[in-house]
Design a protein around this motif. Structure first.
Motif, PDB file in Angstrom:
ATOM      1  N   LEU A 233      29.781  34.228 -25.338  1.00 35.46           N
ATOM      2  CA  LEU A 233      29.317  33.504 -26.158  1.00 35.46           C
ATOM      3  C   LEU A 233      27.778  32.507 -25.616  1.00 35.46           C
ATOM      4  N   LEU A 234      27.962  31.713 -25.328  1.00 31.83           N
ATOM      5  CA  LEU A 234      26.672  31.372 -24.744  1.00 31.83           C
ATOM      6  C   LEU A 234      25.187  31.652 -25.151  1.00 31.83           C
ATOM      7  N   LEU A 235      25.565  32.873 -23.842  1.00 23.84           N
ATOM      8  CA  LEU A 235      24.635  34.025 -23.702  1.00 23.84           C
ATOM      9  C   LEU A 235      24.349  35.062 -24.523  1.00 23.84           C
ATOM     10  N   SER A 236      25.340  35.140 -25.144  1.00 29.06           N
ATOM     11  CA  SER A 236      24.745  36.117 -25.809  1.00 29.06           C
ATOM     12  C   SER A 236      23.607  36.637 -26.675  1.00 29.06           C
ATOM     13  N   ASN A 237      23.675  35.657 -27.617  1.00 30.99           N
ATOM     14  CA  ASN A 237      21.995  36.480 -28.252  1.00 30.99           C
ATOM     15  C   ASN A 237      20.945  34.168 -27.615  1.00 30.99           C
ATOM     16  N   PRO A 238      20.363  34.766 -28.644  1.00 35.51           N
ATOM     17  CA  PRO A 238      19.586  33.355 -28.308  1.00 35.51           C
ATOM     18  C   PRO A 238      19.486  31.722 -29.380  1.00 35.51           C
ATOM     19  N   ASN A 239      19.821  32.292 -30.374  1.00 36.08           N
ATOM     20  CA  ASN A 239      20.651  30.818 -31.040  1.00 36.08           C
ATOM     21  C   ASN A 239      21.658  30.260 -30.360  1.00 36.08           C
ATOM     22  N   SER A 240      22.859  31.771 -30.172  1.00 39.67           N
ATOM     23  CA  SER A 240      23.848  30.927 -28.719  1.00 39.67           C
ATOM     24  C   SER A 240      23.315  30.041 -27.434  1.00 39.67           C
ATOM     25  N   ALA A 241      22.245  30.844 -26.908  1.00 40.35           N
ATOM     26  CA  ALA A 241      22.136  30.012 -25.675  1.00 40.35           C
ATOM     27  C   ALA A 241      21.387  28.721 -26.487  1.00 40.35           C
ATOM     28  N   GLY A 242      21.027  28.085 -27.577  1.00 35.60           N
ATOM     29  CA  GLY A 242      20.210  26.898 -27.805  1.00 35.60           C
ATOM     30  C   GLY A 242      21.705  26.282 -28.872  1.00 35.60           C
ATOM     31  N   SER A 243      22.553  26.109 -28.768  1.00 32.30           N
ATOM     32  CA  SER A 243      23.286  25.901 -28.967  1.00 32.30           C
ATOM     33  C   SER A 243      24.328  24.524 -28.166  1.00 32.30           C
ATOM     34  N   SER A 244      23.969  23.740 -28.664  1.00 30.39           N
ATOM     35  CA  SER A 244      24.588  22.865 -27.548  1.00 30.39           C
ATOM     36  C   SER A 244      26.056  22.685 -28.060  1.00 30.39           C
ATOM     37  N   ARG A 245      26.646  22.515 -29.321  1.00 36.54           N
ATOM     38  CA  ARG A 245      28.046  22.834 -29.182  1.00 36.54           C
ATOM     39  C   ARG A 245      28.281  23.898 -28.219  1.00 36.54           C
ATOM     40  N   ARG A 246      28.007  24.856 -28.441  1.00 36.32           N
ATOM     41  CA  ARG A 246      28.587  26.663 -27.121  1.00 36.32           C
ATOM     42  C   ARG A 246      28.086  25.759 -25.156  1.00 36.32           C
ATOM     43  N   LEU A 247      26.651  25.475 -25.492  1.00 35.54           N
ATOM     44  CA  LEU A 247      26.997  24.774 -24.254  1.00 35.54           C
ATOM     45  C   LEU A 247      27.909  24.001 -23.983  1.00 35.54           C
ATOM     46  N   GLU A 248      28.482  22.888 -24.546  1.00 33.45           N
ATOM     47  CA  GLU A 248      29.448  22.236 -24.451  1.00 33.45           C
ATOM     48  C   GLU A 248      30.530  22.614 -23.695  1.00 33.45           C
ATOM     49  N   ARG A 249      31.253  23.959 -24.951  1.00 31.35           N
ATOM     50  CA  ARG A 249      32.545  24.153 -24.945  1.00 31.35           C
ATOM     51  C   ARG A 249      32.650  25.314 -23.133  1.00 31.35           C
ATOM     52  N   TYR A 250      30.949  25.984 -23.497  1.00 27.28           N
ATOM     53  CA  TYR A 250      31.145  26.578 -21.668  1.00 27.28           C
ATOM     54  C   TYR A 250      31.175  25.342 -20.712  1.00 27.28           C
ATOM     55  N   GLY A 251      30.955  24.325 -20.606  1.00 16.44           N
ATOM     56  CA  GLY A 251      30.890  23.659 -19.783  1.00 16.44           C
ATOM     57  C   GLY A 251      32.388  22.765 -19.419  1.00 16.44           C
ATOM     58  N   SER A 252      32.424  22.092 -20.254  1.00 14.38           N
ATOM     59  CA  SER A 252      33.786  22.666 -20.544  1.00 14.38           C
ATOM     60  C   SER A 252      35.393  22.801 -20.096  1.00 14.38           C
ATOM     61  N   ALA A 253      35.106  24.489 -20.638  1.00 19.97           N
ATOM     62  CA  ALA A 253      35.712  24.940 -20.097  1.00 19.97           C
ATOM     63  C   ALA A 253      35.728  25.719 -17.856  1.00 19.97           C
ATOM     64  N   SER A 254      35.072  26.056 -18.064  1.00 15.82           N
ATOM     65  CA  SER A 254      34.146  26.364 -16.735  1.00 15.82           C
ATOM     66  C   SER A 254      34.902  25.082 -16.240  1.00 15.82           C
ATOM     67  N   PHE A 255      34.323  23.681 -16.512  1.00 14.22           N
ATOM     68  CA  PHE A 255      34.758  22.174 -15.333  1.00 14.22           C
ATOM     69  C   PHE A 255      36.259  22.529 -15.522  1.00 14.22           C
ATOM     70  N   ALA A 256      37.213  22.681 -16.584  1.00 10.09           N
ATOM     71  CA  ALA A 256      38.766  22.741 -16.424  1.00 10.09           C
ATOM     72  C   ALA A 256      39.108  23.416 -15.692  1.00 10.09           C
ATOM     73  N   GLY A 257      38.749  24.907 -16.065  1.00  6.84           N
ATOM     74  CA  GLY A 257      39.294  25.221 -14.478  1.00  6.84           C
ATOM     75  C   GLY A 257      38.746  25.419 -13.226  1.00  6.84           C
ATOM     76  N   ILE A 258      37.887  25.054 -12.362  1.00  7.24           N
ATOM     77  CA  ILE A 258      37.578  24.533 -11.714  1.00  7.24           C
ATOM     78  C   ILE A 258      38.066  23.838 -11.111  1.00  7.24           C
ATOM     79  N   VAL A 259      38.501  22.553 -12.106  1.00  7.16           N
ATOM     80  CA  VAL A 259      39.920  21.635 -11.322  1.00  7.16           C
ATOM     81  C   VAL A 259      40.987  21.733 -11.219  1.00  7.16           C
ATOM     82  N   ALA A 260      41.266  23.066 -12.139  1.00 11.07           N
ATOM     83  CA  ALA A 260      42.678  23.256 -11.693  1.00 11.07           C
ATOM     84  C   ALA A 260      42.347  24.713 -10.481  1.00 11.07           C
ATOM     85  N   GLU A 261      41.966  25.012 -10.372  1.00  7.47           N
ATOM     86  CA  GLU A 261      42.002  26.117  -9.628  1.00  7.47           C
ATOM     87  C   GLU A 261      41.734  25.336  -8.028  1.00  7.47           C
ATOM     88  N   TYR A 262      41.265  23.570  -7.774  1.00  8.02           N
ATOM     89  CA  TYR A 262      41.081  23.005  -6.943  1.00  8.02           C
ATOM     90  C   TYR A 262      42.569  22.291  -6.605  1.00  8.02           C
TER      91      TYR A 262
END
Length: 179
Positions: free
Chosen positions: A96-125
């Motif tokens: 979703l973040l990388l789907s288009n230039p508007n999404s790539a510039g969205s701080s909300r999409r970036l935050e959602r991606y950062g949170s989801a990737s961090f949560a996933g790596i914490v779980a895997e760790y």
């Protein structure tokens, strides 16, 4: 992790109102409350759902230098065109973040991606500290090199307890977080 998260209360219930809802969590000044649904779910999946919830809550408790180091790691991955992600939610948020230039510039999409990737790596760790895990490969999955970098970052912040080892003896850590 436990010190940074603080007091946690976990409730295990049959369902949370809808079959598609596996968990809910809320954080207050006093504690983190997590509810996990068991109906139609395997014990292993319920445990991983708990770990993802803890990862999402931990994301909100990271200090400035931890956030910075994780964002720099994600920036390196995105700049390198790294495909895939740690889990389905993180992959969805990344796409979703990388789907288009508007999404790539969205701080909300970036935050959602950062949170989801961090949560996933914490779980895997934490999962990796329980037992050996199999690293899946393919375009939907985070490549082994990037997976290792993320795990090493978490190992710097949250070293494994006595008797637990993330990597085999003699396997030197190669990634050092910036910032």
């Amino acid at each position: 992790m436990a010190r940074q998260l603080g007091r946690c209360r976990v409730s295990v219930v049959e369902d949370l109102g809808r079959p598609s809802v596996a968990s809910r969590w809320t954080a207050t000044d006093l504690e983190l409350k997590i509810s996990l649904a068991t109906a139609g779910r395997e014990g292993h999946d319920i445990a991983l759902e708990l770990l993802v919830c803890l990862g999402k809550a931990l994301w909100e408790k990271l200090n400035y230098s931890q956030h910075k180091a994780y964002w720099l790691l994600l920036d390196d991955e995105i700049s390198a065109g790294t495909p895939g992600e740690i889990d389905e939610d993180a992959l969805k948020q990344k796409r979703l973040l990388l789907s288009n230039p508007n999404s790539a510039g969205s701080s909300r999409r970036l935050e959602r991606y950062g949170s989801a990737s961090f949560a996933g790596i914490v779980a895997e760790y934490v999962h990796c500290l329980w037992h050996d895990v199999t690293v899946r490969t393919g375009p939907a999955f985070l490549p082994a090199r990037q997976l290792r970098r993320r795990l090493e970052l978490l190992a710097c912040w949250y070293p494994a307890g006595r008797g637990h080892r993330l990597f085999p003896r003699g396997d030197r850590q190669r990634y050092r977080p910036q910032g």
